[in-house]
Structures are given as C-alpha cells and as structure tokens.
Enzyme design. Sequence first.
Site, mmCIF file in Angstrom:
data_model
loop_
_atom_site.group_PDB
_atom_site.id
_atom_site.type_symbol
_atom_site.label_atom_id
_atom_site.label_comp_id
_atom_site.label_asym_id
_atom_site.label_seq_id
_atom_site.Cartn_x
_atom_site.Cartn_y
_atom_site.Cartn_z
ATOM 1 N N ASP A 92 0.857 -1.171 0.115
ATOM 2 C CA ASP A 92 -0.011 -0.022 -0.178
ATOM 3 C C ASP A 92 0.796 1.204 -0.067
ATOM 4 O O ASP A 92 1.775 1.114 0.711
ATOM 5 C CB ASP A 92 -0.723 0.097 1.466
ATOM 6 C CG ASP A 92 -1.936 1.009 1.459
ATOM 7 O OD1 ASP A 92 -1.883 1.969 0.415
ATOM 8 O OD2 ASP A 92 -2.768 1.131 2.307
ATOM 9 N N ASP A 271 -7.750 -7.511 1.673
ATOM 10 C CA ASP A 271 -6.815 -7.689 2.592
ATOM 11 C C ASP A 271 -7.527 -7.070 3.854
ATOM 12 O O ASP A 271 -8.431 -6.241 3.746
ATOM 13 C CB ASP A 271 -5.430 -6.672 2.391
ATOM 14 C CG ASP A 271 -5.656 -5.292 2.524
ATOM 15 O OD1 ASP A 271 -5.318 -4.713 3.643
ATOM 16 O OD2 ASP A 271 -6.200 -4.626 1.494
#
Length: 377
Positions: A92, A271
């Site tokens: 990320d 996720d």
Amino acid sequence: MFFELLHNNPDSHARAGVLHTDHGDIPTPIFMPVGTVGSVKGVYHRDLLQDIKAKIILGNTYHLLLRPGTELINKAGGLHKFVGWDSPILTDSGGFQVFSLAANRKITEEGCTFRSHIDGSKHVFTPENNVDIQRMIGADIIMALDECTPGTADVAYAKKSMDRTHRWLHRCIARFKETEPLYGYRQFFFPIVQGCIYPTLRREAANIIADTDMDGCAIGGLSVGEPTEQMYQMLDVLKDELPTHKPRYLMGVGTPANILEGIDRGVDMFDCVMPTRNGRNGMLFTWEGTINIKNRRWAEDFSPIDPQGTSFVDHAYTKAYLRHMFVAGEMLGAQIASSHNLAFYLQLVTKAREHIIAGDFKQWKEKTVTKLSQRIS
C-alpha cells in the site's frame, strides 16, 4: 499476461482467475494477510506458506519508510530478501495511514507532509517519491498515492479530494514509467478508485482509471465509516464500470461476509487486519459463525477449534485448551487464534473459487453468509 480471467459465474459477477508474478502465481479470488512492517503479527512464514496457504502478503510504505527505513531494505536487496519471503508482496502507498494522522499532516497539490507517529520526525510523500520508495521496497504490486476520504465526507470535499488524487495518479504513472525495478523482477502498478459514497464520483473515477490502462484497479475509501450497505452499493456501481480484464482489489475489507459479498460483485483481491487483530483478542471466525474463545462456555469443550476447518491448528488444539491459553495470558493463544483466522480466510476464498468454477457460487454464497454472520457466543 499479468491477469488471466478463467471463469465467470453465470448468475453473479463473481469470477476466478490467476495473477502471474515473478514470485509465483496467485489464484483469485484471494485474501492477502497484512504484514504491515514486514511481518504478519505472531505468525511464522513457515505457517503462512504451509498451513495457512497464503499466496501473497502486504507491506505498508508508510510504516516501512519509518522502520526500518528504505535504505536498509535496499541494502538487503529488497523486502523479499530482508524478511525471508519468496512469494509475492503488495505494498500500500501509505496514503490511508498518512491521512489518518489528521492533526499531524498537511495536504497540498505537491503531496503531503506528515510527522511520524513514532518520534515526530517530519516526512514528505509526493507521487514521485512514493513510487521511488515502493521501487526500493520492491513489492511485486505497488499502489498509487491517493487521498482516502472519510466515509462521512460531503460531496464537495469528496470531489475535490478525488480530483487531486487523479492529478497525483498521472504523476505516479509518469514516474513509474520512467523508472525501472531495482531487483530484477517485474513490478505492477494499481491506481485507486476514490469518490466516497457518491455513485457519480465513483463512476468518474472508474472511467479515469480505466483510461490509464495500468495493471489493475484498486477500490479505496470504503469501510472507513460508512454503513456496510453503502459499501455494497458502491461496489454495485463499480462492477460494470471497471475493465473486466483487469484484477480488482478492494482495500482493507473486511469480515467474511464482506468478502463473499465483494466477490459476488466482481472483486478479486482483499486484505484486512481483522483476522489477526481479532484473533489476538480471542475472536475466532469459524464455519459455524464467530465465537469469543475467552467465554466460560468453552472451558470444558474438548472439540477441535473448527471441526470443518482444514488447517493444522483447526484440529491440533481444542477450544478448551485455546481458552486456557488466553486466560493464562500465554502468547501462544494469540498465535494459534491468528493462524486459525488467517487459515479460515484463505479457506473461504478457496471455497468461493471452487464454487465459481462449479457455477453455483451465488447459491452457496447466500447460505454461507447467513451462517458466517452468526455470533455463537
């Protein structure tokens, strides 16, 4: 080919495919355990691979920048070598973490300035250096820098934020295209769809991202305070807007029911910290529903943790023993519960894939969501 779409479900947007990376193939739909600082909390890599059967894990650019620092990761030869993980990794961009800092960050057209939650030191993310940092970390899949708007944002702010995210996106893409991977394997780049809870904005963002023709499409800014039904409504909007030949990644979501509903709406990748965070607090996800293993009712229950589960920990330990570990304050309790929950999430997406291929996902999903939404204790 990065993404190979293999099966579509006849009465749903659910689909099964494969992501091809230089660190291995990833069957989709897939759940990705969160390894924020290079570790999935309390779980050995051996168990992630052999028992949990994880195919890919996450790292976080914000946290890895602060500790141990990208220079050290670079000296080690990238995050895979530094942490001893030879399967795929996704990072990320750290946008969500930065924008969660509220009083400790400042957003401008250039990027965002923020202070470390660890020592107060000052740092800057720009679209360009964020790509550079993720190049140094060396994840197989990297994310664009975006602004994650809260689920309660009004339409004017959501529009302003989304437009800035798109301007940043074009700078990210330019930087990605003018640089090369550092460690001899391919890296793939995903833009992020923002737009809060406003269908018009979500459609606009989806179309802009489709036009960039990058490797995949991430969906951000959901499960950040808005009601669950609004999240599903935004996924309903996007399921026909995003390109079908690109993988779709719903960021930071969520419960087992959320995941199945997301798969039904065409999402391929998920996720969430919930399996490990809840596991450390004694909440277990099972095929019969959610249980609090610390409750007194399990003190003399010598049945397996999850009789329907397929992982080692599901059958190696009893509910009574696991409860004893929590009551005694033993760290093993949190480890067992975290491993069980992660294994359950991977079993969930594996079964979903099987039913997509068999053509009966919709019927299976409806029954399974009802059961998994139960609180047994």
